[in-house]
Design an enzyme around this catalytic site. Sequence first.
Site, PDB file in Angstrom:
ATOM      1  N   ARG A  58       0.820  -1.223   0.000  1.00 45.09           N
ATOM      2  CA  ARG A  58       0.000   0.000   0.000  1.00 45.09           C
ATOM      3  C   ARG A  58       0.847   1.264   0.000  1.00 45.09           C
ATOM      4  NH1 ARG A  58      -2.546  -3.918   2.961  1.00 45.09           N
ATOM      5  NH2 ARG A  58      -1.481  -3.211   4.823  1.00 45.09           N
ATOM      6  N   GLU A  95       3.857  -6.490  14.469  1.00 47.86           N
ATOM      7  CA  GLU A  95       3.015  -6.661  15.648  1.00 47.86           C
ATOM      8  C   GLU A  95       2.433  -8.065  15.726  1.00 47.86           C
ATOM      9  OE1 GLU A  95       0.466  -4.447  12.573  1.00 47.86           O
ATOM     10  OE2 GLU A  95       2.558  -4.565  13.154  1.00 47.86           O
TER      11      GLU A  95
END
Length: 170
Positions: A58, A95
Amino acid sequence: MDLNEFIRDVPDFPKPGIVFKDITPLLRSPKALEYVSEALAEPFRDAGVTSVVAIESRGFIFGTGVARVLGAGLVPVRKPGKLPWKTRSFQYTLEYGSGALEIHDDALSADDRAVIIDDVLATGGTAAAAACLVRDLGATIVGIGMVIELSFLKGREKLDGTVVHSLLKY
């Protein structure tokens, strides 16, 4: 423009307990997409940026718009095995996992002033990996631009004081 109107929460993606911030509604709006390009570029307009380093995937979308606004070239940073030329690689943690990024060996030089662009700053692992690659090639990092920053994950702490410009903070 209130970009919050263009961000959709997707619960339990990519795994249970994570609320994913989906930018695809933003991509559908020509006005929002143009606004994001201009807003991400704004703090770096007079910084002599020569290259926008866009992180797969992205980041390519937003990085292209920022490069156009700044009159700079675009340097893709990709997952391993996706770039066709000689590369250097950097391993990092996310994460919810780990990964690696690569950049072409000749993508940047000491003469370059780079801005790193991606869609989301979470734990900072991906942005820090891209920054390491940029510095490894001798370029100067002017700053990092993100559409969304998940500030509760403290990603800025991994970026060694580099200027971070984010348009939305959660």
